[in-house]
Design a protein around this motif. Structure first.
Motif, PDB file in Angstrom:
ATOM      1  N   LYS A 161       0.861  -1.179   0.000  1.00 18.94           N
ATOM      2  CA  LYS A 161       0.000   0.000   0.000  1.00 18.94           C
ATOM      3  C   LYS A 161       0.895   1.226   0.000  1.00 18.94           C
ATOM      4  CE  LYS A 161      -4.401   1.449   1.917  1.00 18.94           C
ATOM      5  NZ  LYS A 161      -5.452   1.143   2.916  1.00 18.94           N
ATOM      6  N   PHE A 219     -15.189   1.132   5.027  1.00 15.14           N
ATOM      7  CA  PHE A 219     -14.657   0.561   3.788  1.00 15.14           C
ATOM      8  C   PHE A 219     -13.936   1.624   2.955  1.00 15.14           C
ATOM      9  CE2 PHE A 219     -18.537  -2.515   3.917  1.00 15.14           C
ATOM     10  CZ  PHE A 219     -17.992  -3.121   5.041  1.00 15.14           C
ATOM     11  N   TRP A 222     -10.535   2.014   3.941  1.00  9.79           N
ATOM     12  CA  TRP A 222      -9.663   0.931   3.471  1.00  9.79           C
ATOM     13  C   TRP A 222      -9.313   1.071   1.993  1.00  9.79           C
ATOM     14  CZ3 TRP A 222     -13.256  -3.398   5.788  1.00  9.79           C
ATOM     15  CH2 TRP A 222     -13.165  -3.354   7.189  1.00  9.79           C
ATOM     16  N   CYS A 224     -11.686   1.377  -0.491  1.00 13.45           N
ATOM     17  CA  CYS A 224     -12.734   0.823  -1.351  1.00 13.45           C
ATOM     18  C   CYS A 224     -13.549   1.927  -2.015  1.00 13.45           C
ATOM     19  CB  CYS A 224     -13.685  -0.068  -0.544  1.00 13.45           C
ATOM     20  SG  CYS A 224     -12.907  -1.497   0.223  1.00 13.45           S
ATOM     21  N   ASP A 317     -14.128  -5.863  10.595  1.00 15.53           N
ATOM     22  CA  ASP A 317     -12.712  -5.765  10.903  1.00 15.53           C
ATOM     23  C   ASP A 317     -12.018  -7.118  10.812  1.00 15.53           C
ATOM     24  OD1 ASP A 317     -10.637  -3.801  12.012  1.00 15.53           O
ATOM     25  OD2 ASP A 317     -10.449  -5.480  13.391  1.00 15.53           O
ATOM     26  N   LYS A 321     -12.296  -6.935   6.108  1.00 18.39           N
ATOM     27  CA  LYS A 321     -11.025  -6.267   5.818  1.00 18.39           C
ATOM     28  C   LYS A 321     -10.011  -7.217   5.176  1.00 18.39           C
ATOM     29  CE  LYS A 321      -7.710  -3.045   7.787  1.00 18.39           C
ATOM     30  NZ  LYS A 321      -7.374  -2.213   8.959  1.00 18.39           N
ATOM     31  N   ARG A 325      -8.308  -6.861   1.391  1.00 16.72           N
ATOM     32  CA  ARG A 325      -6.867  -6.943   1.134  1.00 16.72           C
ATOM     33  C   ARG A 325      -6.539  -8.018   0.105  1.00 16.72           C
ATOM     34  NH1 ARG A 325      -3.990  -6.381   7.128  1.00 16.72           N
ATOM     35  NH2 ARG A 325      -4.154  -4.120   7.282  1.00 16.72           N
ATOM     36  N   ARG A 336      -2.279  -6.646  11.621  1.00 15.97           N
ATOM     37  CA  ARG A 336      -2.991  -5.539  12.237  1.00 15.97           C
ATOM     38  C   ARG A 336      -2.039  -4.731  13.099  1.00 15.97           C
ATOM     39  NH1 ARG A 336      -8.197  -5.366  13.080  1.00 15.97           N
ATOM     40  NH2 ARG A 336      -7.564  -3.261  13.628  1.00 15.97           N
ATOM     41  N   TYR A 411      -9.429   1.491  13.084  1.00 14.18           N
ATOM     42  CA  TYR A 411      -9.249   2.405  11.963  1.00 14.18           C
ATOM     43  C   TYR A 411      -7.788   2.601  11.580  1.00 14.18           C
ATOM     44  CZ  TYR A 411     -13.582   3.377  14.452  1.00 14.18           C
ATOM     45  OH  TYR A 411     -14.745   3.246  15.153  1.00 14.18           O
ATOM     46  N   ASP A 414      -3.455   0.373   7.707  1.00 11.98           N
ATOM     47  CA  ASP A 414      -2.890  -0.738   6.970  1.00 11.98           C
ATOM     48  C   ASP A 414      -3.963  -1.643   6.406  1.00 11.98           C
ATOM     49  OD1 ASP A 414      -0.351   0.107   7.475  1.00 11.98           O
ATOM     50  OD2 ASP A 414      -0.249  -0.933   9.371  1.00 11.98           O
TER      51      ASP A 414
END
Length: 414
Positions: A161, A219, A222, A224, A317, A321, A325, A336, A411, A414
């Motif tokens: 990322k 989302f 993240w 999305c 979560d 999540k 990924r 995490r 939150y 990563d």
């Protein structure tokens, strides 16, 4: 399928990983300024050395380090200044034994030089003479050619990322466009006759649609691309049509509510009716979030989450999540951000299930204390007041006051 025959959380995660491994969204080229937070689709190698030439890190004098050996304040070494390096320009100066050149920070190191003496350790008796009162080592105050980034080295790896530091490295390497994975397109469907949108006055028996907004924000954080499909009433036909549309037009579908075994919940029937392999599990040994559903329809993952906000966000979560990924091709799917804290009270748990409890972190000197926040899974304020989530594994019957626990930060980026 009876959700009371719950599978362990780890097994649920393994099923999701098995189904989605290799199911990565397509890639696209974006400009460097738009690459932050995106996932690299390929390895990117440096096409040049950085720095492209050996350069000084201080203002001073370029010298041959061997010529300073034995130099001290009592017996400084004498040098002849043979030129000046200009900032932003190449130099044709070549130092011989006993010679030095004036050089600014960032200036190109002359041929023959291998170190730079800082101004405070040098004195000029006249414009052409220099006294150096300190021995310096080879490479001191110098960044050599390719020391930061070597030609051909990997500066960004597939699945990473992209962070602000990556943006800096790519900019320094002259990369203007970056191949990245497309954002994972997630559709959120809210179900229930009792739901109204947030701008509608609430009547007796009604509640506002919290989850599509809370989950949508989660989302989006993240990376999305989220579509809120609106509220679907308790009609199988309406629900089936909405789910079919979402499954075709998105990479993932998340259903809020409709995961229990009530007579008016249609999620399992609809998922099984849309295509193979259908529902893969209904129920996990977790609190909150027990009646969670996961299925696949023609390559599209579908999650049925509990309607209670805390349960929906906790399951997201732990399960959604990692799925995001996997679809975006990220590495370290289940990694995490965690901190260690000492519990400030005893907390009981039921062996055989994974418990997740929101905690507030209290700083005490160099250490953290974790204060559990208890309440029912329908209370959205529990998540808003929490700094993280304490995980009590299924093989424990609780944790004691003063015991060290791992807290998953909410939150994390990563």
């Amino acid at each position: 399928m009876d959700f009371f025959q719950c599978i362990p959380l780890r097994e649920a995660q393994e099923i999701i990983a098995k189904e989605l491994t290799g199911a990565i969204v397509a890639f696209e080229q974006v400009s460097l300024v738009d690459a932050l937070g995106r996932v690299a689709a390929t390895d990117i190698a440096a096409i040049e050395n950085l720095p492209p030439f050996s350069r000084s890190t201080v203002d001073g004098f370029a010298v041959r380090s061997a010529d300073t050996f034995g130099a001290s304040e009592a017996a400084p070494s004498l040098f002849t200044i043979v030129g000046e390096v200009l900032m932003g320009q190449p130099t044709d100066i070549e130092l011989r034994p006993g010679q030095a050149a004036t050089i600014p920070t960032g200036g190109m190191l002359p041929a023959g030089a291998d170190a730079v003496v800082m101004l405070e350790y040098a004195e000029q008796p006249d414009p052409h003479s220099l006294l150096i009162s300190k021995m310096i080592a080879p490479g001191e105050n110098v960044v050599v050619k390719g020391e930061d980034i070597a030609y051909g080295s990997i500066i960004l790896r597939r699945g990473q990322k992209i962070t602000p530091a990556h943006i800096g490295v790519l900019a320094a390497s002259g990369v203007t466009y970056v191949p990245v994975r497309q954002p994972v397109k997630v559709a959120i469907i809210s179900t229930g006759d009792e739901l109204v949108d947030i701008d509608v006055p609430v009547k007796a028996g009604q509640i506002r649609d919290v989850n599509s907004y809370a989950l949508g924000a989660l989302f989006t954080g993240w990376g999305c691309q989220v579509t809120r499909m609106g509220i679907v009433r308790d009609s199988f036909e309406q629900f089936y049509r909405a789910l079919a549309e979402a499954a075709v037009t998105h990479h993932m579908v998340v259903i809020s509510g409709g995961s229990s075994v009530g007579a008016r919940d249609f999620t399992v029937k609809a998922i099984d009716g849309l295509g193979a392999p259908g529902v893969l599990f209904h129920g996990i040994a977790i609190k909150p979030g027990k009646p969670t559903i996961f299925g696949m329809v023609e390559g599209t993952p579908i999650f049925g989450l509990p309607g209670h906000p805390v349960a929906a966000m906790t399951v997201s979560d732990q399960l959604v999540k990692p799925a995001v990924r996997l679809l975006s091709g990220q590495k370290n799917t289940f990694q995490r951000t965690r901190v260690t804290a000492r519990l400030n009270r005893n907390v009981a748990s039921s062996p055989g299930r994974d418990d997740f409890i929101g905690v507030r972190l209290i700083k005490e000197g160099a250490n953290n204390k974790a204060a559990p926040i208890f309440g029912k899974s329908g209370l959205i304020r529990l998540m808003a007041e929490s700094d993280g989530i304490m995980h009590i594994p299924a093989d424990k019957s609780g944790v004691y006051e003063g015991e060290a626990v791992e807290v998953l930060l909410l939150y994390d980026a990563d």
